[in-house]
Structure formats: structure tokens, C-alpha cells
Motif scaffolding. Sequence first.
Motif, short mmCIF file in Angstrom:
data_model
loop_
_atom_site.label_atom_id
_atom_site.label_comp_id
_atom_site.label_asym_id
_atom_site.label_seq_id
_atom_site.Cartn_x
_atom_site.Cartn_y
_atom_site.Cartn_z
N GLU A 1 0.83 -1.21 0.00
CA GLU A 1 0.00 0.00 0.00
C GLU A 1 0.87 1.26 0.00
O GLU A 1 0.56 2.24 -0.67
CB GLU A 1 -0.95 -0.01 1.19
N SER A 2 1.96 1.23 0.75
CA SER A 2 2.89 2.37 0.76
C SER A 2 3.53 2.56 -0.61
O SER A 2 3.69 3.69 -1.08
CB SER A 2 3.97 2.17 1.82
N ARG B 1 2.21 1.66 -3.48
CA ARG B 1 1.16 2.18 -4.36
C ARG B 1 1.00 3.68 -4.17
O ARG B 1 0.90 4.44 -5.15
CB ARG B 1 -0.15 1.46 -4.10
N SER B 2 1.02 4.13 -2.93
CA SER B 2 0.88 5.56 -2.66
C SER B 2 2.06 6.34 -3.24
O SER B 2 1.87 7.40 -3.86
CB SER B 2 0.80 5.78 -1.14
N THR C 1 1.78 6.51 -6.97
CA THR C 1 0.73 7.46 -7.35
C THR C 1 1.26 8.89 -7.30
O THR C 1 0.99 9.69 -8.21
CB THR C 1 -0.50 7.30 -6.43
N GLN C 2 2.05 9.20 -6.26
CA GLN C 2 2.69 10.53 -6.18
C GLN C 2 3.56 10.77 -7.41
O GLN C 2 3.49 11.83 -8.03
CB GLN C 2 3.56 10.64 -4.93
#
Length: 151
Positions: free
Chosen positions: A61-62, A64-65, A68-69
Motif C-alpha cells: 500500500e505504501s 502504491r501511494s 501514485t505521487q
Amino acid sequence: MFPHNASVWWVGAHGGAGESTFAKLLPGSAESHHTWPQPATPLPDGIPVVLTARTSLSGLESARSALTQWASGAVPGVHLLGLALVSDAPGKLPKPLKDFAHLVGGGAPRTWRVPWMEQWRTDPPTAPDPRGMPAELRKLIKSVQALIQKS
């Protein structure tokens, strides 16, 4: 601000993602302490970066974040080489995590998998030493070296 003296920056998407270990394994590279490097003066092709994350749900999840940034343009001046996914436990990933890792990895230019390294729990590497390195780890290091030579 980051100096320009590193050949590549390892960016950990979260604590324990392996960025400091990878920096020890590739001479001339540096860890970024979980932040995207932002140069005082942008490089023409951007600062070469490899994002690192564990294959746990929270690690993915980290990642993916962070991806995304990067994809949104929120980290200008970064040339993302790829994502290094570091196994969070011995053995195969459970299917849901494997599927999620595949999905997350699709957001990076390339993805490398690094297997569980039991000896790193008590004896982390302090310098580059290809002896005893699994093939996947040697492949990651060689691939990153080749990519930064092209830059």
C-alpha cells in the motif's frame, strides 16, 4: 535538498523497506531516508531513483501511494527506474498479496523481486559482496547499474 553525488537514490516507501541495505550493496548509490530526492538544481533527465517496499499488505500500500505521487507529477526531477519488492517473509507470497504486488508493480517502469534473506536478520550486509547473493538480487544490482550507465 539532495546532492548530485549519488549515482542512484534508493527511496523506501516505508520503514524497513531495504533502502539502506541496497545503498550498501551498490557503490555510489545512496538512501534517501523515505523521501523523494529533490535536487537544488534539477538534472536534465532527473535524479535516478529506485523505490523499495516490502511485500506485506502495508508495504505494498505504501508503494502504491508513492507510485501514485510519482505518476501524478508531484515529484518533479525524479527519474524512476523501477520498484524493488523485498519479500517480507520466507516462502511464497499468498495469492492475494501476489496479485496486489503485480497490480502495484504495474505502476512502475519495471519491477524487481528480492527474495527473503534470512541471514540479513542477524548479519545485514555492510559492503557489496556478490558471494551468496541470490540471483534475483544480483539481477537487480546489475540492472540498476546498466540503467544508470545509460542515463
